[in-house]
Every structure is written in structure tokens, then in C-alpha cells.
Design a protein around this motif. Structure first.
Motif, short mmCIF file in Angstrom:
data_model
loop_
_atom_site.label_atom_id
_atom_site.label_comp_id
_atom_site.label_asym_id
_atom_site.label_seq_id
_atom_site.Cartn_x
_atom_site.Cartn_y
_atom_site.Cartn_z
N MET A 163 -3.21 11.30 -2.64
CA MET A 163 -4.34 10.40 -2.50
C MET A 163 -3.93 9.17 -1.70
SD MET A 163 -6.61 8.54 -5.48
CE MET A 163 -5.25 7.48 -5.96
N LEU A 164 -4.66 8.88 -0.64
CA LEU A 164 -4.36 7.75 0.23
C LEU A 164 -5.26 6.58 -0.13
CD1 LEU A 164 -3.57 7.88 3.98
CD2 LEU A 164 -5.20 6.19 3.16
N LYS A 165 -4.61 5.41 -0.25
CA LYS A 165 -5.35 4.21 -0.61
C LYS A 165 -4.90 3.06 0.28
CE LYS A 165 -6.34 1.16 -4.55
NZ LYS A 165 -6.03 0.89 -5.97
N GLU A 166 -5.84 2.41 0.93
CA GLU A 166 -5.51 1.26 1.76
C GLU A 166 -5.79 -0.01 0.96
OE1 GLU A 166 -6.59 -0.63 6.14
OE2 GLU A 166 -7.01 1.48 5.69
N ILE A 167 -4.73 -0.77 0.74
CA ILE A 167 -4.83 -1.98 -0.08
C ILE A 167 -4.77 -3.18 0.84
CG2 ILE A 167 -3.81 -3.25 -2.00
CD1 ILE A 167 -2.46 -0.61 -2.85
N THR A 168 -5.75 -4.05 0.74
CA THR A 168 -5.83 -5.22 1.60
C THR A 168 -5.96 -6.49 0.78
OG1 THR A 168 -8.23 -5.00 1.78
CG2 THR A 168 -6.90 -3.92 3.48
N ASP A 169 -5.57 -7.59 1.40
CA ASP A 169 -5.72 -8.90 0.79
C ASP A 169 -7.02 -9.51 1.32
OD1 ASP A 169 -5.58 -11.43 -0.22
OD2 ASP A 169 -3.61 -11.92 0.60
N PRO A 170 -7.96 -9.83 0.44
CA PRO A 170 -9.24 -10.38 0.93
C PRO A 170 -9.07 -11.71 1.65
CG PRO A 170 -9.07 -10.55 -1.47
CD PRO A 170 -7.95 -9.68 -1.02
N ASN A 171 -7.94 -12.39 1.40
CA ASN A 171 -7.71 -13.70 2.02
C ASN A 171 -6.83 -13.61 3.26
OD1 ASN A 171 -9.14 -14.99 -0.11
ND2 ASN A 171 -7.32 -14.82 -1.40
N ASN A 172 -6.30 -12.42 3.54
CA ASN A 172 -5.38 -12.28 4.67
C ASN A 172 -5.58 -10.90 5.29
OD1 ASN A 172 -3.32 -12.31 6.53
ND2 ASN A 172 -1.72 -12.92 5.09
N ASN A 173 -6.30 -10.85 6.40
CA ASN A 173 -6.59 -9.57 7.06
C ASN A 173 -5.40 -8.99 7.80
OD1 ASN A 173 -9.27 -9.65 6.17
ND2 ASN A 173 -9.90 -10.91 7.93
N LYS A 174 -4.34 -9.79 7.99
CA LYS A 174 -3.17 -9.31 8.73
C LYS A 174 -2.29 -8.39 7.89
CE LYS A 174 -2.94 -13.36 11.74
NZ LYS A 174 -2.11 -14.49 12.23
N LEU A 175 -2.44 -8.45 6.57
CA LEU A 175 -1.63 -7.59 5.70
C LEU A 175 -2.22 -6.19 5.67
CD1 LEU A 175 -0.89 -9.91 2.64
CD2 LEU A 175 0.61 -9.34 4.53
N LYS A 176 -1.41 -5.21 6.01
CA LYS A 176 -1.87 -3.82 6.02
C LYS A 176 -0.92 -2.99 5.16
CE LYS A 176 -4.10 -0.62 9.12
NZ LYS A 176 -4.45 -0.32 10.52
N TRP A 177 -1.40 -2.57 4.01
CA TRP A 177 -0.58 -1.81 3.07
C TRP A 177 -1.31 -0.52 2.73
CZ3 TRP A 177 0.14 -3.30 -2.76
CH2 TRP A 177 0.95 -2.32 -3.39
N ILE A 178 -0.65 0.61 2.97
CA ILE A 178 -1.20 1.92 2.66
C ILE A 178 -0.34 2.54 1.58
CG2 ILE A 178 -1.69 4.24 3.53
CD1 ILE A 178 -2.20 2.99 6.25
N ASP A 179 -0.95 2.92 0.48
CA ASP A 179 -0.24 3.54 -0.64
C ASP A 179 -0.71 4.99 -0.77
OD1 ASP A 179 1.49 3.39 -3.08
OD2 ASP A 179 -0.42 3.85 -4.06
N ILE A 180 0.25 5.93 -0.79
CA ILE A 180 -0.06 7.35 -0.87
C ILE A 180 0.55 7.92 -2.14
CG2 ILE A 180 0.05 9.57 0.31
CD1 ILE A 180 0.54 8.08 2.91
N THR A 181 -0.31 8.46 -3.02
CA THR A 181 0.14 9.06 -4.28
C THR A 181 0.00 10.57 -4.21
OG1 THR A 181 -0.62 7.09 -5.46
CG2 THR A 181 -0.16 9.04 -6.78
N ASN A 182 1.06 11.28 -4.64
CA ASN A 182 1.08 12.75 -4.61
C ASN A 182 0.64 13.27 -3.24
OD1 ASN A 182 1.47 15.35 -5.55
ND2 ASN A 182 -0.55 15.47 -6.52
N PRO A 183 1.40 12.97 -2.20
CA PRO A 183 0.94 13.25 -0.83
C PRO A 183 0.93 14.74 -0.49
CG PRO A 183 3.22 12.53 -0.80
CD PRO A 183 2.76 12.40 -2.23
N GLU A 184 -0.03 15.12 0.30
CA GLU A 184 -0.04 16.43 0.93
C GLU A 184 0.63 16.30 2.31
OE1 GLU A 184 -1.02 19.17 -0.39
OE2 GLU A 184 -1.95 18.36 -2.22
N LYS A 185 1.22 17.39 2.77
CA LYS A 185 1.93 17.34 4.03
C LYS A 185 0.99 16.98 5.19
CE LYS A 185 5.50 19.73 6.64
NZ LYS A 185 6.37 20.92 6.74
N GLU A 186 -0.22 17.52 5.16
CA GLU A 186 -1.19 17.22 6.23
C GLU A 186 -1.58 15.74 6.21
OE1 GLU A 186 -1.47 19.54 4.00
OE2 GLU A 186 -1.11 21.39 5.15
N GLU A 187 -1.69 15.20 5.00
CA GLU A 187 -2.04 13.79 4.86
C GLU A 187 -0.95 12.90 5.43
OE1 GLU A 187 -4.33 11.50 1.27
OE2 GLU A 187 -2.43 12.50 0.78
#
Length: 298
Positions: A1-25
Motif C-alpha cells: 500500500m502506497l501512501k504519500e504523507i505531506t506536511d500541510p504547512n510545508n509543501n516542499k516535504l515529500k514523503w512516500i511510505d510503502i507498506t507490504n509493497p508489490e514488485k510492480e508498485e
């Protein structure tokens, strides 16, 4: 599962968290951010040890955190720790892990509260939270060591004690090895451009490293003492048995002589033969007792 986590006060922060990844993902994310194929394979290996690898545009790290679901007889890397793979650059940070992790949730809360200023700050906080997972197990191991030390010196020795000591030693050794292998990650986080936060992470790492070094040394000493005490108790038992055997050896000899049933044995026809032999046996026993007492063996 892919989740993009962002800071509402800072648009420059780009954090992607992947749980139990599939190879295609993973491959889709790799195409988007230019990640190397070999590093994707490392992400999918559940037993991969900690590592640090610097690429041209980003850094790849694998950090192992202590599990929240430890079992009494867990003694392998996979049973005691979970893996978090991290892709880091000043522009983004990508975390990959098989199961939901508490440290990710805690870091997300810090991000939402505005505690993260940059991707580097997120990375430092993540490593710090990962290190803190080793803190509680170290205190637990120290308490177990105190308990086992009491059992070795004060209580009667029990067979399960050695088995419990073995698993505790394995846990300490595995955890200590994970910390040693993570040294390069800490060195590259707290570089010359580091700040008070990275130095705080290094201090935490050094403290945990010293704690587990001390635990490893103490468990080895306790095992040596355990075998020494066991040998001492065995020697005490053998000493008591030897003393009893020394008392009975001459008495057995006397009884054996008069149990041969030869026809011409003058003592057999003497009226006082029986009490005399008993008196001689008592005197032999008393002589042996006084000799042992004089030598300090009793």
C-alpha cells in the motif's frame, strides 16, 4: 500500500511510505524517482542486514528496528527485528516496510504537528525513533540478567535456567550486531553539516551501543560463573560421596574377610570374636573421622 504523507504547512516535504509493497508498485516508484533495480530487490528481502549505500542523486539505507512482538525463545534476526528500507534525497524520502510500524505512525504525528523542517530532518527523526525501539529491550534484558544472577548464586540450580540464559544471550548478541552494522548510517547522518538533532541521534546510538556491549559482557561472565558454580556444586557432592566411601572401604574389607567361610578361621570359634570385630570397626571409623577432622576435610 502506497501512501504519500505531506506536511500541510510545508509543501516542499515529500514523503512516500510503502507498506507490504508489490514488485510492480515499487517499479513504478523507481521509474518516477530513478531508483536502481538492485536496491529494489534489497527492499524485498526480509532478512537483509543494515546497510548504507550512496548513489549519485540519493542515498539508500536499510535499518532494522526491534519488534514489538518478541517471544521468549526468539533468537534470529527476523524474529527479533523488522526491516525498514529508506531512499533519501534532499527532495524526497521513501520508506518501504512489510508490516505497519509504530515508528512510522509516530513520525507521521510529528510531521503533522510541524516538527519536521526538511527531508533530512525527517530522516534524522526516523533513525532516532528506530534506535529508541532498542531502549526498552535493553532495560528488560538487564532485569533478566539480575534475576538469573540471583538464581545462579542464591537459588538452587535448575535445568531450564541454562536454556533461558542461552536465549537471552542470543537476543543480546543479535541486537548488538544490528547496532554495529548500523554504525555507517549514523556516521553519514551526523556529518560535518550536522546539527544538534543529528548529534543527539549519535549520542543515543553511542549510549545504546555501550549498553548492549555491557549486557553482552555481563551475560558471558554470568554463563562462565554458572558453569563454575555448577562445577563447584558437583565437586562438593563428589567430596561428600568420597568421604562416605572412605569410611566404608575398610569396614567392607573386614566384612569381606570374615565372609569367606573358610573352615580354619580361629576367630569364628572365639566367643568374643563378634564384639571384638565390631569394636575394631568402630575404632577404624573413629580413627578415619579424627584424621579427616585434623586435615580439615570435615
Amino acid at each position: 500500500m502506497l501512501k504519500e504523507i505531506t506536511d500541510p504547512n510545508n509543501n516542499k516535504l515529500k514523503w512516500i511510505d510503502i507498506t507490504n509493497p508489490e514488485k510492480e508498485e515499487l517499479q513504478e516508484v523507481a521509474r518516477q524517482y530513478g531508483l536502481h533495480e538492485a536496491l529494489l530487490n534489497d527492499c524485498l528481502q526480509p532478512d537483509h542486514l543494515p546497510k548504507y549505500e550512496s548513489m549519485e542523486d540519493y542515498v539508500f539505507m536499510i535499518f532494522r528496528i526491534y519488534t514489538d512482538q518478541e517471544t521468549p525463545e526468539a533468537d534470529s534476526v527476523q524474529e527479533l527485528t523488522h526491516k525498514i528500507a529508506i531512499f533519501y534525497s534532499p527532495d524526497f524520502i521513501i520508506t518501504v516496510h512489510r508490516k505497519p510500524q509504530r515508528v512510522i505512525n509516530e513520525l507521521e504525528d510529528l510531521l503533522n504537528d510541524g516538527h519536521c523542517k526538511s527531508c533530512r530532518h525527517i530522516l534524522n527523526l526516523l533513525i532516532r525513533l528506530c534506535l529508541l525501539t532498542y531502549d526498552v529491550p535493553s532495560n528488560k534484558a538487564a532485569r533478566h540478567l539480575e534475576y538469573f544472577e540471583e538464581q545462579v548464586f542464591i537459588r538452587t540450580r535448575k535445568v531450564p535456567l541454562l536454556r533461558a540464559l542461552y536465549f537471552l544471550k542470543r537476543k543480546i548478541d543479535v541486537t548488538r550486531r544490528m547496532l554495529i552494522l548500523s554504525n555507517e548510517i549514523i556516521d553519514n547522518i551526523d556529518t560535518a553539516e550536522g546539527d544538534v538533532n543529528t548529534r543527539d541521534t549519535r549520542d543515543l546510538y553511542i549510549r545504546l551501543h555501550n549498553v548492549y556491549d555491557s549486557l553482552s559482557e555481563n551475560i558471558n561472565q554470568l554463563l562462565n560463573l554458572y558453569f563454575s558454580v555448577s562445577s563447584q556444586r558437583t565437586n562438593e557432592t563428589m567430596r561428600v560421596l568420597t568421604v562416605f566411601s572412605v569410611f566404608f572401604m575398610p569396614l567392607t574389607f573386614v566384612v569381606g574377610v570374615y565372609g569367606m567361610n573358610f573352615e580354619y578361621m580361629p576367630e569364628l570359634h572365639t566367643k568374643l570374636g563378634y564384639p571384638v570385630v565390631l569394636f575394631v570397626m568402630v575404632m577404624i571409623t573413629l580413627a578415619i573421622y579424627l584424621w579427616f577432622k585434623r586435615k580439615g576435610w570435615l
